[in-house]
Write a protein that holds these residues in place. Structure first.
Motif, PDB file in Angstrom:
ATOM      1  N   SER A 150       3.786   4.097  13.828  1.00 31.25           N
ATOM      2  CA  SER A 150       4.326   2.932  13.043  1.00 31.25           C
ATOM      3  C   SER A 150       5.176   2.088  13.744  1.00 31.25           C
ATOM      4  O   SER A 150       5.113   0.707  13.494  1.00 31.25           O
ATOM      5  CB  SER A 150       5.224   3.372  11.861  1.00 31.25           C
ATOM      6  N   SER A 175      -1.055  -7.147   5.157  1.00 33.26           N
ATOM      7  CA  SER A 175      -0.467  -5.852   4.921  1.00 33.26           C
ATOM      8  C   SER A 175      -0.056  -5.198   5.845  1.00 33.26           C
ATOM      9  O   SER A 175       1.044  -4.640   5.911  1.00 33.26           O
ATOM     10  CB  SER A 175      -1.626  -5.186   3.914  1.00 33.26           C
ATOM     11  N   TRP A 226       3.244  -6.261   7.305  1.00 34.01           N
ATOM     12  CA  TRP A 226       4.559  -6.022   6.608  1.00 34.01           C
ATOM     13  C   TRP A 226       4.858  -4.468   6.758  1.00 34.01           C
ATOM     14  O   TRP A 226       5.863  -4.186   7.340  1.00 34.01           O
ATOM     15  CB  TRP A 226       4.204  -6.115   5.115  1.00 34.01           C
ATOM     16  N   PHE A 227       3.837  -3.765   7.158  1.00 34.14           N
ATOM     17  CA  PHE A 227       4.153  -2.244   7.368  1.00 34.14           C
ATOM     18  C   PHE A 227       4.435  -2.122   8.816  1.00 34.14           C
ATOM     19  O   PHE A 227       5.576  -1.201   9.154  1.00 34.14           O
ATOM     20  CB  PHE A 227       2.730  -1.325   7.295  1.00 34.14           C
ATOM     21  N   ASP A 229       8.744   5.459  -2.261  1.00 37.58           N
ATOM     22  CA  ASP A 229       7.085   5.225  -1.764  1.00 37.58           C
ATOM     23  C   ASP A 229       7.040   3.929  -0.936  1.00 37.58           C
ATOM     24  O   ASP A 229       7.632   2.913  -1.182  1.00 37.58           O
ATOM     25  CB  ASP A 229       6.254   4.944  -3.010  1.00 37.58           C
ATOM     26  N   ILE A 230       6.736   4.225   0.352  1.00 38.18           N
ATOM     27  CA  ILE A 230       6.241   3.170   1.353  1.00 38.18           C
ATOM     28  C   ILE A 230       5.332   2.037   0.649  1.00 38.18           C
ATOM     29  O   ILE A 230       5.660   0.786   1.035  1.00 38.18           O
ATOM     30  CB  ILE A 230       5.463   3.716   2.540  1.00 38.18           C
ATOM     31  N   ASP A 231       4.413   2.208  -0.274  1.00 37.82           N
ATOM     32  CA  ASP A 231       3.788   0.798  -0.599  1.00 37.82           C
ATOM     33  C   ASP A 231       4.799   0.286  -1.612  1.00 37.82           C
ATOM     34  O   ASP A 231       4.639  -1.134  -1.850  1.00 37.82           O
ATOM     35  CB  ASP A 231       2.304   1.426  -1.555  1.00 37.82           C
ATOM     36  N   GLN A 232       5.491   0.882  -2.472  1.00 38.79           N
ATOM     37  CA  GLN A 232       6.393   0.066  -3.037  1.00 38.79           C
ATOM     38  C   GLN A 232       7.527  -0.558  -2.467  1.00 38.79           C
ATOM     39  O   GLN A 232       8.138  -1.928  -2.710  1.00 38.79           O
ATOM     40  CB  GLN A 232       7.361   1.200  -3.992  1.00 38.79           C
ATOM     41  N   GLN A 233       7.944  -0.148  -1.298  1.00 38.86           N
ATOM     42  CA  GLN A 233       8.655  -0.938  -0.388  1.00 38.86           C
ATOM     43  C   GLN A 233       8.220  -2.350   0.045  1.00 38.86           C
ATOM     44  O   GLN A 233       8.810  -3.055   0.052  1.00 38.86           O
ATOM     45  CB  GLN A 233       9.152   0.009   0.822  1.00 38.86           C
ATOM     46  N   LYS A 234       7.078  -2.112   0.515  1.00 36.01           N
ATOM     47  CA  LYS A 234       6.159  -3.204   1.125  1.00 36.01           C
ATOM     48  C   LYS A 234       6.098  -4.388  -0.119  1.00 36.01           C
ATOM     49  O   LYS A 234       6.298  -5.499   0.032  1.00 36.01           O
ATOM     50  CB  LYS A 234       4.815  -2.737   1.356  1.00 36.01           C
ATOM     51  N   GLN A 235       5.777  -3.688  -1.448  1.00 35.03           N
ATOM     52  CA  GLN A 235       5.700  -4.806  -2.460  1.00 35.03           C
ATOM     53  C   GLN A 235       7.235  -5.367  -2.732  1.00 35.03           C
ATOM     54  O   GLN A 235       7.178  -6.589  -2.790  1.00 35.03           O
ATOM     55  CB  GLN A 235       5.096  -4.125  -3.679  1.00 35.03           C
ATOM     56  N   GLN A 236       8.125  -4.694  -2.566  1.00 36.80           N
ATOM     57  CA  GLN A 236       9.524  -5.195  -2.662  1.00 36.80           C
ATOM     58  C   GLN A 236      10.038  -6.213  -1.485  1.00 36.80           C
ATOM     59  O   GLN A 236      10.419  -7.271  -2.051  1.00 36.80           O
ATOM     60  CB  GLN A 236      10.633  -3.983  -2.891  1.00 36.80           C
TER      61      GLN A 236
END
Length: 262
Positions: A100, A171, A174-175, A201-208
């Motif tokens: 990562s 995407s 951001w990750f 959750d990692i996907d929720q973090q990205k969306q936030q």
């Protein structure tokens, strides 16, 4: 004797002073002490290095190579670094590409040992490119010994450039930011995320991150952060929130944030 960065003020005012004197201070720093000696040795020696094993066998060269990418803490993790270098980055399944933290991919790509074409250590301009990064990273470390928020702010532009170079989609960018601890710290603080945010959750973090960045800076994609004006707004908010987090609610930084709608 090594030159020590001059930081007469803290917070955003201190950042403005550092920004305005950065070129001059960095030049003096590069010409002094251990940084100057290591740079001379690297420039005189690196072209002879043709394999990962060659680099790993020379601790002084390795310290410069790792330091150039902010990976100086891995100096003794030779088996780990060897795998990063040997596998390169051409193959999507290469070890560095799976990590990562994209600084490892940047290191592997820069030296080229595991990529098509092989070692780039003798290429024209290679030593200059690595040493420019090494000097900048070393200066950041010296700044961080006095004020870590300043160090994180100095890292921002280079960190964003690395993300853009090694992650192609929005995407993925951001990750990649989220996987780079110094870079993430600036974004997380500036955008006002609470302690423990990284546990969801990692996907929720990205969306936030995406939603709050758009609401705060008006950005539509991570690439918008390559704009120096947007970076300066990000640093300003990072500095103000850092001050607020380290002082009372009635501090000047807190008042400024309220005026900014933070």
């Amino acid at each position: 004797m090594s030159f020590q960065p001059v930081l007469p003020l803290s917070g955003y005012t201190g950042w403005r002073f550092l920004s305005q004197t950065l070129e001059r201070q960095t030049a003096v720093f590069a010409a002094s002490g251990e940084v100057a000696m290591n740079s001379t040795y690297f420039r005189d020696t690196i072209a002879k290095i043709q394999t990962p094993e060659d680099l790993l066998a020379d601790r002084r060269l390795l310290s410069v190579a790792l330091g150039a990418f902010g990976l100086q803490d891995d100096l003794n993790a030779k088996a780990f670094i060897k795998r990063v270098l040997v596998e390169g980055t051409d193959d999507k399944t290469a070890f560095a590409n799976k990590l990562s933290d994209k600084r490892y991919a940047a290191l592997a790509n820069a030296f080229g040992f595991g990529n098509e074409g092989g070692a780039r250590t003798a290429d024209a301009g290679f030593a200059d490119t690595i040493l420019a990064r090494y000097t900048a990273e070393s200066f950041e470390l010296a700044v961080g010994e006095q004020d870590n928020t300043m160090r994180l702010a100095l890292n921002l532009s280079g960190g964003i450039s690395d993300v853009m170079q090694h992650a192609t989609s929005d995407s993925a960018q951001w990750f990649a930011m989220m996987g780079d601890s110094p870079l993430r710290s600036v974004f997380e603080t500036a955008l006002g995320f609470p302690t423990g945010f990284g546990q969801i959750d990692i996907d929720q973090q990205k969306q936030q991150f995406m939603a709050r960045a758009k609401a705060t800076f008006g950005v539509e994609s991570f690439a918008d952060f390559t704009d120096p004006a947007v970076q300066e707004k990000l640093i300003r908010l990072f500095m103000l929130r850092s001050e607020m987090n380290n002082s009372s609610l009635n501090s000047p930084a807190s008042v400024a944030l309220k005026l900014l709608g933070g």
